[in-house]
Write a protein that holds these residues in place. Structure first.
Motif, short mmCIF file in Angstrom:
data_model
loop_
_atom_site.label_atom_id
_atom_site.label_comp_id
_atom_site.label_asym_id
_atom_site.label_seq_id
_atom_site.Cartn_x
_atom_site.Cartn_y
_atom_site.Cartn_z
N GLN A 1 96.11 105.17 57.73
CA GLN A 1 95.35 103.94 57.50
C GLN A 1 94.09 104.20 56.69
OE1 GLN A 1 96.35 100.68 58.57
NE2 GLN A 1 98.17 101.96 58.61
N ASP A 2 93.35 105.26 57.07
CA ASP A 2 92.09 105.54 56.39
C ASP A 2 91.63 106.95 56.72
OD1 ASP A 2 89.96 105.02 54.75
OD2 ASP A 2 89.06 103.47 56.02
N TYR B 1 95.86 107.12 61.97
CA TYR B 1 97.25 106.80 61.68
C TYR B 1 97.67 105.65 62.59
CZ TYR B 1 98.01 111.02 58.92
OH TYR B 1 97.97 111.97 57.94
N LYS B 2 98.54 104.79 62.07
CA LYS B 2 99.02 103.64 62.84
C LYS B 2 100.53 103.61 62.75
CE LYS B 2 98.15 98.69 63.17
NZ LYS B 2 97.49 97.56 62.52
N LYS C 1 97.71 103.52 67.56
CA LYS C 1 96.80 104.25 66.67
C LYS C 1 96.57 105.66 67.19
CE LYS C 1 94.19 100.52 64.58
NZ LYS C 1 92.87 99.96 64.33
#
Length: 147
Positions: A65-66, A91-92, A98
């Motif tokens: 995700q980021d 991470y998702k 998450k």
């Protein structure tokens, strides 16, 4: 007449001096260009791997995700003691689960292993594993065998 002769001699001497200076500068420039071309070309030193590359876009069912720089981790970098560089990631999964992961870059694989042995108390990062000179910590062991 003497004045004209003296002026002519001075002009010739000045012209001769200018020629000497020009010839000397050309030789000097030629020597400089030779010395520059004869100098060894600098060799590039191998760079350390980027921690951003340590986080793949997709890991099993999880998608990156980021990522977060050390300054954004709000002190969580203490869970990677003595790391040269630290970066975090989220991470998702498709089920909306998450996982938080951090990676620390060390000078050598043995330094990463030594840092892994230094367990920091009350850590929310339960899983700890190394890959070469990178120590990973995660809030769950789900990504441990995949990342």
């Amino acid at each position: 007449m003497r004045i004209l002769f003296a002026a002519a001699v001075l002009s010739l001497m000045a012209f001769a001096c200018n020629l000497c200076n020009l010839g000397g500068n050309q030789n000097k420039n030629a020597n400089n260009s030779n010395s520059m071309s004869a100098s060894p070309t600098p060799t590039s030193t191998p760079s350390k791997p980027s921690l951003k590359d340590a986080f793949p876009q997709k890991v099993g069912d999880f998608t990156l995700q980021d990522t977060y720089d050390r300054s954004e981790l709000k002190g969580d970098d203490k869970y990677l003691p003595d790391a040269d560089d630290v970066m975090g990631a989220v991470y998702k999964s498709s089920a909306n689960k998450k996982e938080q992961v951090m990676a620390g870059l060390y000078a050598s694989p043995s330094a990463a292993e030594a840092a892994r042995a230094k367990r920091v108390g009350a850590s929310k990062y339960l899983a700890r594993w190394t890959k070469g000179s990178i120590l990973y910590v995660s809030t769950d062991s789900t990504l441990k065998d995949k990342l």
